[in-house]
Design a protein around this motif. Structure first.
Motif, PDB file in Angstrom:
ATOM      1  N   PRO A   5      -4.891   0.536  -0.863  1.00 44.86           N
ATOM      2  CA  PRO A   5      -3.793   1.331  -0.316  1.00 44.86           C
ATOM      3  C   PRO A   5      -3.050   0.564   0.772  1.00 44.86           C
ATOM      4  CG  PRO A   5      -5.740   2.698  -0.575  1.00 44.86           C
ATOM      5  CD  PRO A   5      -6.164   1.289  -0.869  1.00 44.86           C
ATOM      6  N   GLY A   6      -1.716   0.622   0.717  1.00 43.02           N
ATOM      7  CA  GLY A   6      -0.890  -0.081   1.696  1.00 43.02           C
ATOM      8  C   GLY A   6      -0.474  -1.465   1.263  1.00 43.02           C
ATOM      9  N   THR A  49     -12.959   5.626   9.944  1.00 44.90           N
ATOM     10  CA  THR A  49     -11.873   6.334   9.277  1.00 44.90           C
ATOM     11  C   THR A  49     -12.287   7.773   8.979  1.00 44.90           C
ATOM     12  OG1 THR A  49     -12.590   5.795   7.025  1.00 44.90           O
ATOM     13  CG2 THR A  49     -11.186   4.181   8.166  1.00 44.90           C
ATOM     14  N   ASN A  90       3.207   6.307   1.250  1.00 42.32           N
ATOM     15  CA  ASN A  90       2.840   5.080   1.949  1.00 42.32           C
ATOM     16  C   ASN A  90       2.574   5.303   3.427  1.00 42.32           C
ATOM     17  OD1 ASN A  90       5.430   5.603   2.760  1.00 42.32           O
ATOM     18  ND2 ASN A  90       6.258   3.566   2.306  1.00 42.32           N
ATOM     19  N   SER A  91       2.393   6.578   3.806  1.00 41.79           N
ATOM     20  CA  SER A  91       2.014   6.870   5.193  1.00 41.79           C
ATOM     21  C   SER A  91       0.581   6.429   5.429  1.00 41.79           C
ATOM     22  CB  SER A  91       2.116   8.384   5.473  1.00 41.79           C
ATOM     23  OG  SER A  91       3.393   8.870   5.170  1.00 41.79           O
ATOM     24  N   CYS A  92       0.314   5.920   6.606  1.00 36.59           N
ATOM     25  CA  CYS A  92      -1.051   5.533   6.961  1.00 36.59           C
ATOM     26  C   CYS A  92      -1.790   6.770   7.470  1.00 36.59           C
ATOM     27  CB  CYS A  92      -1.019   4.456   8.038  1.00 36.59           C
ATOM     28  SG  CYS A  92      -2.652   3.808   8.448  1.00 36.59           S
ATOM     29  N   PRO A  93      -2.944   7.093   6.885  1.00 36.52           N
ATOM     30  CA  PRO A  93      -3.638   8.307   7.323  1.00 36.52           C
ATOM     31  C   PRO A  93      -4.127   8.201   8.757  1.00 36.52           C
ATOM     32  CG  PRO A  93      -5.030   7.028   5.846  1.00 36.52           C
ATOM     33  CD  PRO A  93      -3.683   6.386   5.826  1.00 36.52           C
ATOM     34  N   SER A 140       0.368   3.469  -2.663  1.00 39.79           N
ATOM     35  CA  SER A 140       0.345   4.635  -1.786  1.00 39.79           C
ATOM     36  C   SER A 140      -0.996   4.776  -1.091  1.00 39.79           C
ATOM     37  CB  SER A 140       0.622   5.908  -2.589  1.00 39.79           C
ATOM     38  OG  SER A 140       1.915   5.891  -3.128  1.00 39.79           O
ATOM     39  N   TYR A 141      -0.949   5.203   0.155  1.00 40.44           N
ATOM     40  CA  TYR A 141      -2.186   5.459   0.869  1.00 40.44           C
ATOM     41  C   TYR A 141      -2.935   6.641   0.257  1.00 40.44           C
ATOM     42  CZ  TYR A 141      -1.635   2.097   4.637  1.00 40.44           C
ATOM     43  OH  TYR A 141      -1.544   0.929   5.357  1.00 40.44           O
ATOM     44  N   ASP A 142      -2.181   7.523  -0.416  1.00 42.09           N
ATOM     45  CA  ASP A 142      -2.860   8.662  -1.029  1.00 42.09           C
ATOM     46  C   ASP A 142      -3.135   8.446  -2.515  1.00 42.09           C
ATOM     47  OD1 ASP A 142      -0.267   8.828  -1.933  1.00 42.09           O
ATOM     48  OD2 ASP A 142      -0.075  10.982  -1.645  1.00 42.09           O
ATOM     49  N   SER A 171      -6.554   9.440  -2.802  1.00 43.16           N
ATOM     50  CA  SER A 171      -6.972  10.483  -1.861  1.00 43.16           C
ATOM     51  C   SER A 171      -7.894  11.501  -2.500  1.00 43.16           C
ATOM     52  CB  SER A 171      -5.748  11.196  -1.283  1.00 43.16           C
ATOM     53  OG  SER A 171      -5.020  11.842  -2.307  1.00 43.16           O
ATOM     54  N   GLU A 218      -7.453  11.519   4.753  1.00 46.07           N
ATOM     55  CA  GLU A 218      -7.080  10.932   3.463  1.00 46.07           C
ATOM     56  C   GLU A 218      -6.812  11.985   2.396  1.00 46.07           C
ATOM     57  OE1 GLU A 218      -9.156   7.595   5.602  1.00 46.07           O
ATOM     58  OE2 GLU A 218      -9.228   9.776   5.549  1.00 46.07           O
TER      59      GLU A 218
END
Length: 463
Positions: free
Chosen positions: A43-44, A403, A428-431, A88-90, A93, A422
């Protein structure tokens, strides 16, 4: 350029694609999805520019674009104009939540937002009264809740209590808040359309959006409130059609939006003709209602008042106040989703509201929340734990060394279920390094304290 000359080229992803598989764009999309699932792409990670990847694979640019679009619609990728395309960060998820971690047979539930059961007895008594009526059979036959004007009157009364004044001609019935969200997106959006959301948001929205191939665009916030400036920027540059908001006791960050921000967001929505989905799931937790966003832009806002968190989770019913221009299409979507609202539950709920029995129910929930939040404050006083004393969950910010996903796993292994950031993060938001703690969920005060003791011990281990 031959592929071999790319051996030492600094690309974040160098897929090996079987070009005999047709269509090729689906083969590339499949490879990309597998590499994300297997952890080859984290992710990222920023992916190579599409033209660069097309040169590397000796393919047309349009083939790469179609492959990226397939993955973007699945929520695996997030593209930002001028910045590029990222994993995507998610993207995972939900995947990590299915891992087979060793959990004890009994978990202290502090993940799901389950309100206390003080409301059950009044509902039972009201139900018994209904079943004593001579025409009780009608509660078990086919019916269309809302045909009775007084049931819509009940919806209007509940919404007024939550901070929004509307009229019966705007009211629709849905089988719960998530059903309402699904119908709204299905009626107002086409596959590939984009709507703005907070960086962390309700997972039910994410599920519905993925099912309908609607893209969620994270909009920057300030002090955990969606930024009006960022919303206006998204209206101009991100091709969004509307936004989704939880103004009160935001899920998961537990924050409440200021009156000033509500009005500013409404003004921008009117200026750019954007719709707003206002999820009022938690509005009744306020002792005195705050003005709904819909109050400032009633022709832009679809207002959802669900009952599961404020009265009882078994009341699978939500009231929707739809602007006139949206009402018919949302009504058709609710019908076509084919999830009928129970006439029995619709009647039971209306009687609880019209008779004012819901007021002591809400008050009892609020008193219980205040008591439980005070206990949580005692155990977590050395940590940043966002939320209000009348809310049913808190947003616990963790030490930098761990985390949210790691903490959720550790807590479960020690016998407590919490939900990591998460689960809620978008695109693309960072959790946040955070977990949501549902202080309402443990069955007893003793169980709540036991869970908090375990969480405090885990936090101390990371100081």
């Amino acid at each position: 350029m031959p592929i071999n000359s790319f051996e030492n080229y600094p690309m974040s992803w160098k897929p090996s694609v079987d070009k005999t598989r047709k269509p090729i764009y689906q083969a590339i999309a499949g490879q990309l999805e597998q590499d994300i699932i297997k952890g080859v792409l984290l992710p990222g990670t920023k992916l190579p520019p599409q033209r660069e990847l097309a040169d590397y694979l000796d393919l047309n640019l349009s083939t790469i674009s179609k492959a990226f679009k397939v993955c973007e619609l699945k929520g695996l990728l997030s593209a930002t104009v001028g910045s590029g395309t990222f994993v995507s960060y998610d993207a995972l998820s939900n995947a990590y939540l299915l891992e087979d971690i060793k959990k004890p047979s009994h978990l202290i539930e502090m993940g799901a937002t389950l309100p206390d059961n003080d409301s059950y007895e009044p509902l039972l008594l009201q139900l018994k009264d209904m079943l004593q009526e001579t025409d009780y059979e009608k509660w078990f036959s086919y019916g269309r809740p809302g045909e009775s004007l007084w049931q819509k009157d009940a919806a209007v009364k509940l919404m007024r209590r939550g901070g929004f004044k509307t009229t019966v001609d705007h009211i629709l019935f849905a089988n719960g808040g998530q059903n309402a969200i699904a119908a709204i997106l299905a009626s107002l959006c086409q596959p590939g359309d984009r709507i703005g959301v907070d960086h962390h948001t309700y997972p039910g929205l994410k599920t519905v959006a993925a099912m309908l191939s609607v893209q969620l665009v994270p909009i920057k916030s300030k002090n955990y409130e969606m930024s009006p400036t960022a919303f206006e920027y998204a209206c101009k540059n991100d091709n969004i059609k509307g936004i989704y908001l939880i103004p009160d006791y935001h899920n998961p960050t537990a924050c409440c939006m200021s009156v000033k921000n509500r009005e500013r967001l409404a003004v921008i929505a009117k200026k750019y003709n954007q719709f707003i989905i206002e999820d009022a799931t938690y509005h009744l937790h306020h002792e005195r209602p705050m003005p709904a966003v819909a109050s400032y832009a009633p022709e832009q806002v679809i207002y959802i008042a669900s009952l599961s968190k404020s009265i009882a989770p078994g009341l699978r019913l939500a009231y929707v106040a739809a602007p006139s221009r949206f009402k018919e299409s949302i009504s058709k979507a609710l019908y076509n989703l084919n999830i009928s609202v129970s006439p029995l539950l619709a009647e039971l709920t209306a009687r609880i509201i019209v008779s004012n029995q819901f007021e002591p129910l809400v008050e009892n929930h609020r008193e219980q929340a205040i008591l439980r939040n005070r206990i949580a404050n005692q155990y977590l006083e050395n940590y940043t734990c966002l939320g209000m004393e009348t809310g049913i969950f808190r947003w616990l910010l963790l030490p930098e060394k761990i985390t949210g996903a790691e903490f959720e796993t550790l807590a479960a292994q020690q016998g407590v279920q919490v939900y990591a950031a998460e689960r809620f993060v978008v695109g693309n938001s960072c959790p946040d390094g955070a977990v949501r703690i549902a202080i309402c969920a443990p069955k007893t005060i003793g169980e709540l304290e036991q869970g908090l003791i375990i969480l405090k011990r885990l936090l101390n281990d990371y100081l």
